[in-house]
Every structure is written in C-alpha cells, then in structure tokens.
Design a protein around this motif. Structure first.
Motif, PDB file in Angstrom:
ATOM      1  N   UNK A 179       0.827  -1.212   0.000  1.00 17.66           N
ATOM      2  CA  UNK A 179       0.000   0.000   0.000  1.00 17.66           C
ATOM      3  C   UNK A 179       0.859   1.258   0.000  1.00 17.66           C
ATOM      4  N   UNK A 180       1.873   1.265   0.850  1.00 13.93           N
ATOM      5  CA  UNK A 180       2.753   2.439   0.940  1.00 13.93           C
ATOM      6  C   UNK A 180       3.469   2.674  -0.390  1.00 13.93           C
ATOM      7  N   UNK A 181       3.937   1.598  -1.014  1.00  9.60           N
ATOM      8  CA  UNK A 181       4.622   1.731  -2.305  1.00  9.60           C
ATOM      9  C   UNK A 181       3.663   2.264  -3.374  1.00  9.60           C
ATOM     10  N   UNK A 182       2.443   1.737  -3.401  1.00  7.88           N
ATOM     11  CA  UNK A 182       1.443   2.221  -4.357  1.00  7.88           C
ATOM     12  C   UNK A 182       1.196   3.708  -4.175  1.00  7.88           C
ATOM     13  N   UNK A 183       0.959   4.110  -2.934  1.00  5.92           N
ATOM     14  CA  UNK A 183       0.604   5.501  -2.665  1.00  5.92           C
ATOM     15  C   UNK A 183       1.795   6.450  -2.778  1.00  5.92           C
ATOM     16  N   UNK A 184       2.969   5.996  -2.385  1.00  6.95           N
ATOM     17  CA  UNK A 184       4.160   6.848  -2.503  1.00  6.95           C
ATOM     18  C   UNK A 184       4.497   7.148  -3.964  1.00  6.95           C
ATOM     19  N   UNK A 185       4.052   6.285  -4.881  1.00  6.46           N
ATOM     20  CA  UNK A 185       4.332   6.504  -6.303  1.00  6.46           C
ATOM     21  C   UNK A 185       3.278   7.390  -6.967  1.00  6.46           C
ATOM     22  N   UNK A 186       2.304   7.842  -6.204  1.00  5.49           N
ATOM     23  CA  UNK A 186       1.263   8.737  -6.719  1.00  5.49           C
ATOM     24  C   UNK A 186       1.509  10.144  -6.189  1.00  5.49           C
ATOM     25  N   UNK A 187       1.875  11.090  -7.040  1.00  5.32           N
ATOM     26  CA  UNK A 187       2.220  12.430  -6.559  1.00  5.32           C
ATOM     27  C   UNK A 187       1.062  13.171  -5.893  1.00  5.32           C
ATOM     28  N   UNK A 213      -2.251  -7.419  -3.598  1.00  2.00           N
ATOM     29  CA  UNK A 213      -1.265  -8.501  -3.583  1.00  2.00           C
ATOM     30  C   UNK A 213      -0.206  -8.172  -4.624  1.00  2.00           C
ATOM     31  N   UNK A 214       0.892  -8.863  -4.556  1.00  2.00           N
ATOM     32  CA  UNK A 214       1.927  -8.643  -5.561  1.00  2.00           C
ATOM     33  C   UNK A 214       1.470  -9.264  -6.867  1.00  2.00           C
ATOM     34  N   UNK A 264      -0.787  -5.191 -13.432  1.00  4.07           N
ATOM     35  CA  UNK A 264      -1.700  -5.287 -12.291  1.00  4.07           C
ATOM     36  C   UNK A 264      -1.426  -4.168 -11.291  1.00  4.07           C
ATOM     37  N   UNK A 265      -0.150  -3.887 -11.061  1.00  7.49           N
ATOM     38  CA  UNK A 265       0.261  -2.859 -10.108  1.00  7.49           C
ATOM     39  C   UNK A 265      -0.281  -1.497 -10.535  1.00  7.49           C
ATOM     40  N   UNK A 266      -0.115  -1.146 -11.786  1.00 12.39           N
ATOM     41  CA  UNK A 266      -0.583   0.155 -12.272  1.00 12.39           C
ATOM     42  C   UNK A 266      -2.101   0.244 -12.245  1.00 12.39           C
ATOM     43  N   UNK A 267      -2.780  -0.845 -12.575  1.00 13.49           N
ATOM     44  CA  UNK A 267      -4.242  -0.866 -12.524  1.00 13.49           C
ATOM     45  C   UNK A 267      -4.722  -0.681 -11.086  1.00 13.49           C
ATOM     46  N   UNK A 268      -4.099  -1.421 -10.175  1.00 15.09           N
ATOM     47  CA  UNK A 268      -4.455  -1.338  -8.756  1.00 15.09           C
ATOM     48  C   UNK A 268      -4.186   0.063  -8.216  1.00 15.09           C
ATOM     49  N   UNK A 269      -3.039   0.615  -8.555  1.00 13.62           N
ATOM     50  CA  UNK A 269      -2.683   1.962  -8.111  1.00 13.62           C
ATOM     51  C   UNK A 269      -3.704   2.974  -8.618  1.00 13.62           C
ATOM     52  N   UNK A 270      -4.064   2.886  -9.878  1.00 11.04           N
ATOM     53  CA  UNK A 270      -5.037   3.813 -10.448  1.00 11.04           C
ATOM     54  C   UNK A 270      -6.378   3.733  -9.746  1.00 11.04           C
ATOM     55  N   UNK A 271      -6.843   2.513  -9.491  1.00 14.62           N
ATOM     56  CA  UNK A 271      -8.140   2.328  -8.817  1.00 14.62           C
ATOM     57  C   UNK A 271      -8.101   2.850  -7.385  1.00 14.62           C
ATOM     58  N   UNK A 272      -7.014   2.563  -6.670  1.00  7.22           N
ATOM     59  CA  UNK A 272      -6.884   2.994  -5.280  1.00  7.22           C
ATOM     60  C   UNK A 272      -6.804   4.516  -5.184  1.00  7.22           C
TER      61      UNK A 272
END
Length: 137
Positions: free
Chosen positions: A20-28, A111-112, A117-125
C-alpha cells in the motif's frame, strides 16, 4: 499543483502495508502522513497526522475495523476506505455493517502481481482516495 491528499494507513500485515505504501508513494497526488499496525495505535496518531482519508484493514488484532471505524467517526470523523479481503462483493454483511458505522468505500487488499496489475491497482486505489478526499464529513 494542489496540495497532496493526506492519507493515514492502518494495517497489521507488514507485506500489505509495504505494498500500500509503495502504491501511494508513487502517486504524486497522495501523501502518506502516518501508519499504524492496529486501531488503538491509529487512534493515538490520527490527531497529529490530521489525514484527509483513512485507509484501514478490517481484520486486525485488538481492535478490528468495525470498532476502529466507529471510534474514528465519533472522535474525528473523516472519510474511511476499508482495504480488506473481507469486503469483496459477496461480503454483504461486512460491507453493510461498515457502511452503517460510517465507512464510505471498500477496496480489496492488494497482492503482488505483474507491473500491469500494479498500475491498474494503483489507479483504482488513488481514484477512490481522490473521491473520498472530496467528501465533507
């Protein structure tokens, strides 16, 4: 650029918290302003962090997401996004109870997976967080 949306994470799983932290830290547009490993720790830290949105797990030791949501809404109401494997579309009872307590939205625990998948998940979150941040409690 507008100020970033301040997010507080409550999660007892180190792996899920790191994702979660990695996903959110990559979103400015988002800034993680605090983390806690359970509801009691979060309640102590939230006033100082003053987040715009709280993302919490449902199943945690000590104080579960139900009790945590209820306490947040009575002490310092703000939008809550529940991130858990126990809030899938077929978990109607959990979703209904959380909504009664004040949670505004739900997201499956990440999940990893593949970079796509990571970019899709990040966008949705991030989209969910952006929508919740606009809500006034």
């Amino acid at each position: 650029m507008a100020d970033p949306i301040k997010v507080f994470l409550v999660e007892d799983s180190q792996v899920a918290l790191q994702i979660l932290k990695k996903l959110l830290d990559s979103a400015p547009e988002v800034q993680v302003v605090g983390i806690a490993y359970d509801g009691a720790e979060a309640l102590a830290k939230i006033p100082g962090a003053n987040p715009d949105v709280i993302c919490t797990d449902l199943q945690m030791p000590g104080m579960d997401g139900f009790d945590f949501t209820q306490k947040v809404m009575s002490q310092f109401p703000r939008p809550i996004l529940v991130i858990s494997n126990a809030v899938q579309n077929n978990d109607i009872d959990n979703i209904y109870r959380l909504m009664q307590l004040g949670a505004l939205d739900f997201f499956p625990k990440p999940t990893t997976g593949s970079p796509t998948d990571y970019e899709t998940m990040k966008g949705a979150l991030v989209t969910k967080i952006r929508v919740l941040a606009a809500k006034r409690m």
